[in-house]
Write a protein that holds these residues in place. Structure first.
Motif, short mmCIF file in Angstrom:
data_model
loop_
_atom_site.label_atom_id
_atom_site.label_comp_id
_atom_site.label_asym_id
_atom_site.label_seq_id
_atom_site.Cartn_x
_atom_site.Cartn_y
_atom_site.Cartn_z
N THR A 34 0.83 -1.21 0.00
CA THR A 34 0.00 0.00 0.00
C THR A 34 0.86 1.26 0.00
OG1 THR A 34 -1.74 -1.17 1.21
CG2 THR A 34 -1.82 1.23 1.24
N GLN A 38 1.04 4.15 -3.01
CA GLN A 38 0.79 5.56 -2.76
C GLN A 38 1.98 6.43 -3.17
OE1 GLN A 38 -1.61 6.32 1.12
NE2 GLN A 38 -0.60 4.35 1.44
N GLU A 243 -5.86 3.61 6.72
CA GLU A 243 -5.98 3.27 5.31
C GLU A 243 -5.67 4.48 4.42
OE1 GLU A 243 -9.19 1.27 2.17
OE2 GLU A 243 -9.78 1.67 4.24
N ASN A 244 -4.72 4.29 3.50
CA ASN A 244 -4.33 5.32 2.53
C ASN A 244 -4.00 6.65 3.21
OD1 ASN A 244 -4.61 3.71 0.17
ND2 ASN A 244 -6.82 3.98 0.24
N ARG A 247 -1.78 9.15 1.04
CA ARG A 247 -2.53 9.79 -0.04
C ARG A 247 -3.47 10.86 0.51
NH1 ARG A 247 -7.52 9.27 -1.88
NH2 ARG A 247 -7.94 7.47 -0.56
#
Length: 373
Positions: A34, A38, A243-244, A247
């Motif tokens: 992940t 990103q 999560e993320n 980003r």
């Protein structure tokens, strides 16, 4: 202020061991994948990205059969040797799947203390960024003994951010930011969204050590924030488990804690003086000297020095202390022994006291001094 993060063109991202590895030492592949996705997407947007990655020692634990990080330095270095290969192989493989090229740089403290090495590192990093390469940086734990260690990758990431004059430093941690108190012991603790000035209180609420996998807690992150903001760089601490999160931070979302950059940032030479060179000693100054240095841009004269600590020679970097707090760092023109003789005296008396003809009027010249806000 989050708009400045959204507009950032050069981004340094630091990820900690606890984010990259499971407690048993195996790599957390989902999080690494992940993170790589990103970072690759940021690079695809035309942003310049540098990754400061912990985890080498942690990644070497499982292949060597260690249940936890060994206390013995040689065994930790052996684990780092194995783990560096494991980690960079995984990064290279995943980044290649997203069409990005990476380059590994392993550093020790000596790479920033020498002016020549500092400039060479800066030139290499700029060249890699111009070539579209994503540098992956870690401390060289295999060869760095305690004397030559940077100490933790929070400090390393702030040092790198200053060297490349980044717009923002993002630290992905196992905690989602700075709280008003320790959230593990105080359920009423609340997340601080923005910090505009790092004070003694900021350090007091930073807490102690971090996870068992890493080397730095919140305290080291506040030190990194001080380095970054003094260099004119915004810094964000947020959770690497969210999560993320990377980003979302880069899109301006209010995740984690933002440390706002100081408007009066230091230049490259000042950054090296303040955060690159090793501190060899300390001088303690009086009220008049501190006022002249802070508010009038003055040099430090022997008349304003109360006491001297440490062993240093001309050209070494010393810390300047006023009322127990560091107010600056600079290159000293006199040795410890000479300063003990001339402290408290007028500059005109230096030659007679030391029995020499040519002398410096200043103990630390303003051009070789940087204030620590």
């Amino acid at each position: 202020m989050r708009d400045a993060i959204q507009q950032a063109r050069r981004i340094v991202v630091k990820v900690g061991s606890s984010t990259l590895c499971y407690p048993n030492g195996h790599l957390h592949l989902e999080r690494i994948e992940t993170l790589v996705r990103q970072l690759s997407d940021l690079a695809n947007q035309g942003k310049e990205v540098i990754l400061v990655s912990s985890g080498a020692t942690g990644a070497g634990l499982a292949p060597l059969g260690f249940k936890e990080k060994p206390r013995d330095l040689v065994l930790r270095q052996a684990a780092a040797s194995v783990g560096q290969g494991v980690l960079i192989h995984m990064y290279e493989r995943l980044f290649r799947e997203y069409g990005r090229t990476v380059g590994q740089i392993l550093l020790t403290k000596e790479d920033s203390t020498s002016r020549h090495s500092y400039l060479n590192l800066r030139n290499t990093l700029h060249a890699l960024l111009q070539l579209g390469v994503i540098p992956i940086i870690n401390e060289n734990d295999v060869v760095a003994i305690e004397e030559y260690k940077i100490g933790d990758n929070d400090t390393l990431s702030a040092t790198v951010a200053g060297i490349v004059e980044a717009d923002v430093l993002i630290i992905l941690s196992d905690i989602d930011g700075l709280y008003t108190d320790n959230p593990a012991t105080n359920p009423d603790a609340t997340l601080i969204s923005e910090v505009h000035a790092i004070t003694d209180e900021t350090y007091e609420i930073a807490g102690g050590a971090g996870s068992s996998m890493g080397t730095g807690g919140m305290y080291t992150k506040i030190k990194a924030a001080s380095m970054a903001t003094n260099s004119g760089i915004h810094m964000v601490i947020t959770s690497g488990e969210e999560e993320n999160s990377l980003r979302r931070v880069c899109k301006g979302e209010e995740l984690g804690t933002l440390f706002v950059a100081n408007e009066q940032k230091v230049n490259q030479k000042q950054h090296w003086l303040a955060y690159g060179k090793r501190i060899s000693g300390t001088i303690i100054v009086d009220d008049g000297c501190a006022t002249a240095v802070i508010h009038k841009g003055a040099s430090i004269l022997p008349a304003g020095i109360i006491d001297v600590e440490g062993q240093f020679e001309p050209g070494d970097t010393i810390s300047i202390i006023y009322k127990g707090k560091e107010i600056g760092r600079g290159l000293v023109n006199y040795s410890t022994a000479d300063l003990f003789l001339i402290k408290g005296h007028n500059s005109a008396d230096i030659a007679d006291i030391l029995g020499i003809n040519a002398t410096y009027d200043e103990v630390v010249h303003r051009n070789n001094l940087v204030l620590i806000h």
